[in-house]
Design an enzyme around this catalytic site. Structure first.
Site, PDB file in Angstrom:
ATOM      1  N   ASP A   1       0.811  -1.219   0.000  1.00 39.90           N
ATOM      2  CA  ASP A   1       0.000   0.000   0.000  1.00 39.90           C
ATOM      3  C   ASP A   1       0.849   1.275   0.000  1.00 39.90           C
ATOM      4  OD1 ASP A   1       0.957  -0.652   2.527  1.00 39.90           O
ATOM      5  OD2 ASP A   1      -0.772   0.183   3.601  1.00 39.90           O
TER       6      ASP A   1
ATOM      7  N   ASP B   1       9.089  10.574   9.366  1.00 43.28           N
ATOM      8  CA  ASP B   1       9.018   9.115   9.288  1.00 43.28           C
ATOM      9  C   ASP B   1      10.162   8.576   8.430  1.00 43.28           C
ATOM     10  OD1 ASP B   1       7.287   6.718   9.899  1.00 43.28           O
ATOM     11  OD2 ASP B   1       7.331   6.579   7.709  1.00 43.28           O
TER      12      ASP B   1
ATOM     13  N   GLU C   1      12.606   9.985  13.101  1.00 37.50           N
ATOM     14  CA  GLU C   1      12.175   8.641  13.514  1.00 37.50           C
ATOM     15  C   GLU C   1      13.024   7.657  12.718  1.00 37.50           C
ATOM     16  OE1 GLU C   1      10.030   4.855  12.989  1.00 37.50           O
ATOM     17  OE2 GLU C   1      10.207   6.384  11.432  1.00 37.50           O
TER      18      GLU C   1
END
EC number: 2.4.99.16
Length: 668
Positions: A354, A389, A418
């Protein structure tokens, strides 16, 4: 030949410096930053040093004289502490110089002690008088009379030798000479940059939650939450003492290849998908998921957060779902496989059908411009903190460009990396500009691991600031799965007391601990792929909530400037490997905190400390008193102290150290 041959005096090992000066050192407003250097010269004449500390937009020539002092066991090591008072790009430089006043002072003292008389000291006395007159010519008017008077005394042959010298060597005049020295052969080191952030860059408590899980449960089924409903959760988060509300991506979620619950490949009609699969026909990175609300609704959420004394951190995830608008408008921004399909993300054995990673090499100019536009779009909506991210999967030069392009106009914007990745990459991300970094804290559970890692972070505090998250939507460590409520307390104490910035993912206060399967760090029914409403009121009413404990930890952190520091973290010996003892001090005050925490959530642990007393600002034989900020208990302590911690009662002491012993406190 390498190095600087023009250095008249010796200057080496200036610190802190990041990658030999290739990147800026970091600090925050009000932080005490020690500048150190090795300074030396040929021969026996005195050498001195100072730091030229220059604020943003000002010239070094206008900086006040900040003298360095010798420190430590090495004879040529010098230090001075700087305290920046505003954000932006500062510079600092070490200057070494010949110090004729100190040379004269030393020579006169040793010659007098050797019994030499006025005739033998005639040249020395005249040299001293000339030096004092040189200082008087440039010193403030209020000091000139004393300086010229001392020079006159040195030349007055009617006085006894000690009387001739005494005015020049008086403590009052020596302070004047210290503040207004004669500097010759001034030699400067390389000028280094210091980027100064606002205080939130170093200190803060983060709370992560999914706004979409805040909808009501209707007929036993959860419904998708809105920003307005999520805002109702904010007072409880503020009540727990958190400063930053971190939101996962709030954009439209891809519909193509959407994942189902627990990352299953086939989504059902009611599955909401992963918010990190960004983009659909409803919009991309600059859009709000329509079920959450509108951009105005998000701005209202940000405004409510600020009203409660907090701020929003927004996830910046540079990747796209297969139906993201970029895939159609800019297919060149992705990697096309030989069969013509676009490559989805993989981290074997994990597959992310995805999500399409962005290929930054195909059209860097276009991608850079678009990402900057997206970041500024959310900045305009009130976001000043971005949690980035997986930055380690994107080019370093891109991040360096993006972060500093933003800081040119908005120095208060912060970026959290992160990046659970290799140490070299994690450190380089910090060097190039990331404000904070996720860390390996989650996997450091033994005492030696925590001590080793804590020392590493403290030693690198001049560029790398940690954020100790106790859990994340991706990481439920085994210790939390099996350690019960005491372990949740233990990890919260370790994170909140060791690191000035720490974080909690929603559900921690409810002791959520069930993993997907044995050996997995994934949550069962992970919120990454489904709505997960929680009954906060019922948990509080039944006493099955850690919220009051988290609130107390955050209250302690706010009350103690020492706990808002990283550089001063020190570990102390204790004779039980299941007990960890550490302290923090605040250079700007007398604040000192001493923590003893059990690492075992099952059995009572006992031990005896062997405190490093100088690290607490005490002599080895001193007594002192402590107050436990968790329980309120008082004890009289010294270097060696008996400790007993029952994890089911209280697994940690968080002591305020009172350096003057109070005999009224009962012994421990």
């Amino acid at each position: 030949m390498t190095g600087r041959a023009d250095l008249r005096l010796g200057i080496s090992d200036v610190a802190p410096v990041v990658s030999c000066g290739s990147f800026s050192t970091r600090a925050v407003v009000g932080e005490h930053l020690p500048i150190t250097a090795t300074v030396f010269r040929e021969g026996h004449d005195a050498v001195a040093a100072n730091v030229v500390f220059t604020p943003p937009g000002e010239e070094p020539s206008a900086a006040p004289l900040l003298r360095m002092t010798k420190f430590g066991p090495e004879p040529d090591r010098w230090t001075a502490t700087v305290v920046p008072d505003r954000e932006g790009l500062w510079t600092y430089q070490v200057e070494a110089w010949d110090d004729p006043l100190s040379t004269w002072h030393h020579d006169v003292e040793v010659k007098v002690e050797a019994g030499q008389g006025p005739e033998e000291l005639a040249n020395d006395l005249e040299s001293g008088a000339r030096l004092l007159e040189e200082v008087a010519a440039a010193a403030p008017e209020e000091h000139r009379e004393a300086l010229t008077g001392a020079a006159t005394a040195l030349r007055d042959q009617s006085l006894e030798l000690t009387a001739r010298i005494a005015p020049a060597l008086s403590p009052t005049l020596q302070q004047v000479l210290h503040d207004h020295p004669v500097r010759r052969l001034v030699t400067g080191s390389q000028r280094h940059e210091l980027w100064v952030d606002r205080s939130r860059a170093l200190y803060g408590s983060w709370y992560e939650f999914f706004p979409r899980s805040e909808g009501p449960v209707v007929g036993g089924a959860p419904t998708h939450g809105t920003f307005a409903q999520a805002a109702e959760r904010l007072p409880a988060i503020a009540e727990m003492g958190f400063d930053v509300v971190y939101l996962p991506p709030i954009h439209p979620v891809g519909k193509v290849n959407r994942k189902g619950k627990n990352n299953t490949l086939v989504a059902q009609a009611d599955d909401v998908g992963s918010p990190w699969a960004i983009g659909s026909d409803e919009g991309g990175h600059d859009a709000v998921h329509p079920q959450l609300g509108t951009l105005d609704d998000f701005k209202a959420f940000v405004g409510r957060t600020r009203e409660l004394g907090m701020e929003v951190a927004l996830d910046l995830a540079l990747q796209a779902a297969p139906d993201h608008p970029w895939v159609t408008s800019h297919p060149e921004w992705f990697t096309t496989k030989p069969d013509g399909t676009i490559a989805y993300a993989e981290n074997p054995p994990k597959k992310y059908q995805d999500i399409y990673p962005i290929n930054f090499d195909n059209d860097p100019e276009g991608i850079y411009a678009e990402v900057l536009r997206v970041v500024r779009h959310w900045m305009d909506a009130g976001v000043r903190v971005f949690r980035v991210d997986n930055p380690h999967t994107k080019p370093l030069n891109f991040w360096h460009w993006l972060i500093w392009e933003v800081k040119k106009t908005d120095p208060d914007v912060l970026f959290l990396a992160e990046a659970f990745t290799r140490p070299a990459m994690m450190h380089q991300l910090a060097r190039i500009g990331f404000t904070q970094s996720y860390t390996y804290f989650t996997w450091r559970t033994e005492r030696w691991e925590l001590e080793e890692y804590g020392r590493e972070l403290a030693e690198n505090a001049h560029y790398m600031r940690p954020n100790f998250f106790v859990n994340t939507p991706d990481i439920l460590h085994e210790t939390l799965q099996v350690g019960g409520p005491p372990m949740f307390k233990i990890r919260a104490v370790l994170a909140s007391m060791m690191s000035p910035t720490w974080g909690v993912y929603s559900g921690y206060e409810l002791f959520e601990h069930v993993g997907l399967r044995p050996g997995s760090e994934e949550y069962l029914d992970t919120e990454k792929f489904q709505l997960r409403p929680r009954d906060w009121a019922a948990a509080e009413a039944s006493g099955r909530s850690l919220a009051p404990y988290l609130r107390r930890l955050n209250e302690i952190r706010r009350a103690h400037p020492a706990l808002q520091q990283l550089r001063t973290l020190r570990f102390h010996p204790i004779d039980n490997p299941n007990l960890l003892c550490f302290s923090k001090t605040d250079p700007g005050s007398d604040d000192c905190v001493l923590v003893v925490v059990s690492l075992n959530s099952t059995y009572t642990q006992i031990g005896t400390t062997a405190l490093d007393m100088p690290a607490l600002g005490l002599d080895w034989s001193d007594g002192f008193s402590v107050t436990d900020d968790i329980t309120g208990a008082h004890y009289d302590w010294g270097q060696a102290n008996y400790v007993e911690l029952d994890p089911y009662r209280e697994p940690a002491h968080v002591f305020t150290v009172h350096r003057s012993l109070s005999a009224s406190h009962p012994p421990h």
